[in-house]
Design a protein around this motif. Structure first.
Motif, PDB file in Angstrom:
ATOM      1  N   HIS A 317     -21.992   3.433  65.590  1.00 49.87           N
ATOM      2  CA  HIS A 317     -22.443   4.832  65.573  1.00 49.87           C
ATOM      3  C   HIS A 317     -22.030   5.594  66.827  1.00 49.87           C
ATOM      4  O   HIS A 317     -21.977   6.803  66.813  1.00 49.87           O
ATOM      5  CB  HIS A 317     -23.955   4.935  65.332  1.00 49.87           C
ATOM      6  N   TYR A 318     -21.728   4.880  67.909  1.00 45.18           N
ATOM      7  CA  TYR A 318     -21.286   5.623  69.097  1.00 45.18           C
ATOM      8  C   TYR A 318     -19.868   6.142  68.913  1.00 45.18           C
ATOM      9  O   TYR A 318     -19.479   7.120  69.550  1.00 45.18           O
ATOM     10  CB  TYR A 318     -21.399   4.758  70.353  1.00 45.18           C
ATOM     11  N   THR A 320     -18.830   7.048  65.804  1.00 44.81           N
ATOM     12  CA  THR A 320     -18.989   8.108  64.810  1.00 44.81           C
ATOM     13  C   THR A 320     -19.580   9.375  65.416  1.00 44.81           C
ATOM     14  O   THR A 320     -19.066  10.470  65.205  1.00 44.81           O
ATOM     15  CB  THR A 320     -19.921   7.626  63.677  1.00 44.81           C
ATOM     16  N   TYR A 321     -20.693   9.211  66.156  1.00 43.23           N
ATOM     17  CA  TYR A 321     -21.426  10.400  66.610  1.00 43.23           C
ATOM     18  C   TYR A 321     -21.223  10.710  68.093  1.00 43.23           C
ATOM     19  O   TYR A 321     -21.778  11.655  68.620  1.00 43.23           O
ATOM     20  CB  TYR A 321     -22.925  10.235  66.328  1.00 43.23           C
ATOM     21  N   GLY A 322     -20.471   9.858  68.782  1.00 40.33           N
ATOM     22  CA  GLY A 322     -20.187  10.130  70.185  1.00 40.33           C
ATOM     23  C   GLY A 322     -21.232   9.545  71.118  1.00 40.33           C
ATOM     24  O   GLY A 322     -22.305   9.114  70.694  1.00 40.33           O
ATOM     25  N   SER A 323     -20.874   9.458  72.377  1.00 42.10           N
ATOM     26  CA  SER A 323     -21.822   8.957  73.374  1.00 42.10           C
ATOM     27  C   SER A 323     -21.649   9.740  74.656  1.00 42.10           C
ATOM     28  O   SER A 323     -20.684  10.476  74.829  1.00 42.10           O
ATOM     29  CB  SER A 323     -21.605   7.455  73.611  1.00 42.10           C
ATOM     30  N   PRO A 435     -28.207  11.624  68.135  1.00 44.05           N
ATOM     31  CA  PRO A 435     -27.362  12.600  68.800  1.00 44.05           C
ATOM     32  C   PRO A 435     -27.486  13.990  68.163  1.00 44.05           C
ATOM     33  O   PRO A 435     -27.870  14.110  67.000  1.00 44.05           O
ATOM     34  CB  PRO A 435     -25.958  12.040  68.570  1.00 44.05           C
ATOM     35  N   THR A 436     -27.115  15.012  68.913  1.00 42.08           N
ATOM     36  CA  THR A 436     -27.195  16.381  68.381  1.00 42.08           C
ATOM     37  C   THR A 436     -26.148  16.617  67.308  1.00 42.08           C
ATOM     38  O   THR A 436     -26.228  17.595  66.574  1.00 42.08           O
ATOM     39  CB  THR A 436     -26.976  17.394  69.514  1.00 42.08           C
ATOM     40  N   THR A 437     -25.155  15.719  67.239  1.00 47.23           N
ATOM     41  CA  THR A 437     -24.123  15.874  66.209  1.00 47.23           C
ATOM     42  C   THR A 437     -24.646  15.493  64.827  1.00 47.23           C
ATOM     43  O   THR A 437     -23.989  15.725  63.824  1.00 47.23           O
ATOM     44  CB  THR A 437     -22.899  14.994  66.535  1.00 47.23           C
ATOM     45  N   LEU A 438     -25.830  14.911  64.797  1.00 54.17           N
ATOM     46  CA  LEU A 438     -26.424  14.524  63.507  1.00 54.17           C
ATOM     47  C   LEU A 438     -27.357  15.650  63.071  1.00 54.17           C
ATOM     48  O   LEU A 438     -28.407  15.857  63.669  1.00 54.17           O
ATOM     49  CB  LEU A 438     -27.195  13.213  63.701  1.00 54.17           C
ATOM     50  N   SER A 442     -29.006  15.824  57.488  1.00 51.12           N
ATOM     51  CA  SER A 442     -28.455  14.506  57.183  1.00 51.12           C
ATOM     52  C   SER A 442     -29.559  13.539  56.793  1.00 51.12           C
ATOM     53  O   SER A 442     -30.660  13.561  57.343  1.00 51.12           O
ATOM     54  CB  SER A 442     -27.711  13.979  58.409  1.00 51.12           C
TER      55      SER A 442
END
Lengths: 468, 360
Positions: A317-318, A320-323, A435-438, A442
């Motif tokens: 998930h890091y 996919t959604y960044g870290s 993360p804020t990207t989620l 969703s």
């Protein structure tokens, strides 16, 4: 004095009967001064079939000066708004009560006359009247011409007025228990429209609306109307976003008293009634509940619902959604320090929330000599704000135990004390759904969470949430 | 039926076309706006005896727009609207008209029977066409009523204001003084009705109507017709209208196009220095108004300034009033008397020049 009046009356009667010149009055009283208006084939038929016959309710939609404040300018309703409003009255008010409280209840207590006006009724101070209830029998509704029936919130606002007025009628049958008045007794004021009574002030004093402050009777009606029409989620949010604990207590107490009143005196389960009203508002008018403000990560933490949040940089998930680059540096510093100082290899870290105030920082590592993995635990105390999420960690000294994971922890404490301890205790964090990207839409929303440094959103860590 | 509606202040007037169906239904057009002049709106009415035979428009229609207490609906004030009526009681009738009066604000409602030709026209968008035709007539030239009284020809110039629905009648006397009268007006299909009547030189004009496709006549209550002439230039000279009809006003931080350089400097000294703390205070609104009092030959200059955003001129602020006498006005040139004043608070500027050129 009484005698005197009687004398005059008698005299008048005698005089009248002596006037022989009057012939028999030839007036057809069925035509004289008739106000039998021609019924509209659609509107009046529906009103008769759906409200008049089943509930004995009359709808006065054609302008009647004497059913409102005669000194004010009030405009009549537009023809095409009569049916939508009365259908809403039937669906959102009559039907739910009928279903939950029974046919007899609603037929007996419902106002028997609905009077509709198109414009608001202006008060001298510039505020407007949205509705009145007279003598338990009549409800007058204003400002119907500006209503947009496609907008569920517009319908909700008007239905709140009706439920508010109906509550007065119920109260006229069974008086509000005296205990209700005591909760906010000191804060009722006739000058509820005054500049001092802002919505925020009313809220912090434990009132559901500004109007609630006018008297305990209005307070009661506002409580019922808001609970039924705005819904429980809205009400809970309202309570949860009240800063003052006393206000929260007052609101909760009044909520309980309202619900008890319906149960005790009318055997109505208020929650069922509320669900019925909400159901029709949602299904027929498309209203949606607001996001539940209690569903925040800090609230979950404070309610001891979260078990662990795990940070394992190798997890997919890091990607996919960044870290966070800033936190990755912290993590790598810790990993390197552990390797250099303690000759152990860090695998991942975990935040274990053992209760509403305790967070255990857990490092999972491998001893390269044996190839076996171990956990090292370090206890922290934390304080979180349920609304803002502001969280502070403080080290718990001493550790609750010296054996097991705590014993492991003592063995590699130097790297922990060099990197993690200052990172967690030297700054404030915000607990949030990361993360804020989620996005909130969703399905994975609220399955991940974490913390970011207060004021520095780029410095954050998050991981999958395991609930208790 | 066609009706004419006179509004409060005995000035404003509105025209309606109403079709009553005898079954409590009424359809309306109105000259309230272009949209209401073309789109029929249906509502109900009823005849009821309430102290007198009354006609009540008991659901919302264009006529209710004027009565609506919401300022946003009709441009009136909240709680009052335009102070109009929806309940009317019977006053009297003539062979083709029924005259009613509003129960609350005593506005007259004239119901005039429409001819078959008028009905056809109203139903086919003719109302807006008629409104535009009349408006254009007033744009194309300067119409005036020609009145022959004892061999003397008098010209009464008409001005219409389409937003306030007011018609002015100006008569310039041989002594060059301007007599101005006003009435509300409502558009009809063949001209306009003057709601209260335009009274000028002893005649009460009830309206104007098309005599031919390009010529109009005015008529009085007796039905006497008066020729309406169309002049290419205004009959009323501006300097005669100033004071009699108009005052001059300059608004906050605004110099209107056409203002001379000197005029811009004089007016701008005030209106352009309100916001920049020139006087030591900062204002968010203001206006400079020149009001001429012809009879007393006085010019009053009122400088209004406010720190309340959106305040209406003259309210919620301060007025600085300066009074100036003038000796006379010839062909628009005013000769001012110079009043010595020790007031130098106006930025220390010279405010007066003596006829001999001395200034102080």
């Amino acid at each position: 004095m009484k005698k005197h009046i009687l004398y005059i009356l008698l005299f008048a009667v005698v005089l009248g009967s002596c006037r022989k010149s009057d012939g028999p009055l030839d007036v057809d009283l069925s035509k004289y001064n008739a106000d039998n208006y021609a019924p509209d084939p659609v509107i009046d038929k529906w009103l008769t079939d759906s409200l008049n016959l089943p509930y004995n309710i009359q709808t006065v939609y054609r302008f009647e000066r004497n059913l409102t404040d005669a000194v004010r300018n009030i405009s009549p309703i537009e023809l095409n708004r009569v049916l939508p409003i009365m259908q809403a009255v039937r669906n959102v008010f009559l039907k739910p009560y009928e279903k939950v409280a029974g046919t007899t209840f609603i037929k007996q207590l419902t106002p028997k006359q609905f009077v509709l006006y198109g414009s608001p009724s202006y008060n001298d101070n510039g505020s407007i009247v949205l509705g009145t209830a007279d003598g338990g029998r009549r409800v007058v509704l204003y400002e119907l011409n500006s209503m947009n029936f496609a907008n569920g919130e517009d319908v909700r606002r008007k239905m709140r007025t009706i439920h508010h007025e109906f509550t007065h009628i119920i109260n006229q049958n069974v008086a509000i228990p005296p205990a209700f008045e005591q909760t906010s007794k000191a804060d009722y004021t006739a000058d509820w429209t005054g500049a001092a009574n802002t919505a925020a002030v009313a809220k912090e004093l434990g009132f559901i609306s500004q109007y609630s402050r006018s008297s305990f009777g209005e307070d009661f009606a506002e409580m019922v109307a808001h609970l039924l029409v705005q819904g429980q989620v809205w009400f809970n949010n309202y309570v949860n976003t009240t800063a003052s604990a006393a206000a929260q207590t007052a609101l909760r107490r009044k909520e309980k008293e309202v619900k008890d009143y319906f149960k005790t005196y009318f055997n109505i389960d208020f929650n069922t009634l509320q669900a019925e009203v909400q159901k029709v508002l949602k299904e027929s008018y498309g209203v949606v509940d607001p996001a539940d403000v209690s569903q925040t990560l800090p609230n979950w933490l404070l309610n001891n619902r979260v078990n662990t949040i795990t940070y394992d940089p190798s997890a997919a998930h890091y990607t996919t959604y960044g870290s966070s680059a800033a936190f990755t540096t912290v993590y790598n510093n810790y990993k390197n320090a552990m390797s250099t100082l303690n000759a152990r290899n860090l695998n991942y870290i975990q935040f274990v929330f053992s209760d509403a105030t305790t967070m255990i920082f857990r490092a999972n590592y491998t001893n390269p000599a044996s190839g076996a993995s171990f956990n090292a635990d370090y206890n922290f105390k934390f304080v979180a704000n349920g609304t803002t999420g502001l969280t502070t960690f403080t080290k718990q000294i001493p550790e609750p135990s010296t054996t097991g994971n705590y014993s492991n922890a003592a063995g590699i404490a130097s790297s922990f004390e060099q990197v993690i301890l200052p990172y967690l205790t030297n700054r404030q964090f915000i607990a949030d759904w990361l993360p804020t990207t989620l996005p909130a839409s969703s399905p994975l929303f609220r399955t991940f969470g974490g913390f970011y440094v207060n004021g520095t959103p780029a410095n954050y860590f998050y991981g999958p949430i395991v609930l208790k | 039926m066609e009706s004419l509606f006179k509004n409060f202040f005995e000035r404003w007037g509105y025209g309606f076309y109403m079709q009553f169906d005898g079954q409590d239904g009424v359809k309306m057009l109105s000259d309230f706006s272009n949209a209401t002049a073309t789109t029929f709106k249906a509502s109900t009415y009823r005849i009821k005896y309430v102290m007198n035979t009354s006609l009540i428009f008991d659901t919302y229609n264009y006529i209710t727009t004027l009565q609506d207490p919401g300022a946003s609906v009709n441009g009136g004030t909240n709680a009052n609207g335009l102070q109009s009526d929806i309940e009317f009681e019977y006053l009297r009738s003539t062979p083709d008209s029924v005259i009613l009066i509003g129960k609350r604000y005593r506005n007259y409602l004239y119901l005039i029977k429409a001819s078959a030709a008028e009905k056809t026209s109203f139903e086919n968008g003719g109302y807006l066409t008629a409104m535009n035709k009349l408006k254009n007539y007033f744009v194309a030239g300067f119409p005036h009523i020609v009145l022959n009284q004892g061999g003397t020809e008098k010209k009464i110039e008409m001005w219409i204001n389409n937003s306030t629905k007011v018609v002015d009648g100006d008569y310039l006397t041989p002594q060059q003084s301007l007599l101005s009268a006003a009435s509300g007006f409502a558009f009809g299909i063949d001209g306009a009705y003057f709601s209260n009547g335009l009274v000028s030189e002893g005649v009460r004009f009830r309206g104007i109507k098309w005599k031919t496709d390009t010529e109009m006549v005015a008529y009085d209550s007796a039905g006497t017709e008066y020729k309406v002439g169309l002049s290419p230039a205004p009959l009323t000279l501006l300097h005669l209208a100033v004071g009699a009809k108009f005052r001059l006003q300059a608004n906050f931080r605004t110099i209107y196009p056409g203002t001379s350089t000197l005029g811009s400097a004089i007016v701008g000294q005030y209106v352009n220095n309100l916001h920049n703390a020139y006087s030591g205070f900062t204002f968010v609104g203001g206006a400079l108004t020149f009001t001429f009092d012809i009879a007393n030959r006085r010019l009053t200059v009122t400088g209004w300034h406010t720190q309340t955003a959106g305040a209406a001129i003259g309210t919620g602020g301060w007025n600085t009033v300066y009074l100036q006498l003038y000796q006379g006005c010839q062909r628009g040139i005013y000769i001012y008397a110079c009043i010595r004043t020790s007031n130098t608070s106006i930025g220390g500027k010279r405010i007066c020049t003596e006829p001999d050129g001395r200034s102080w």
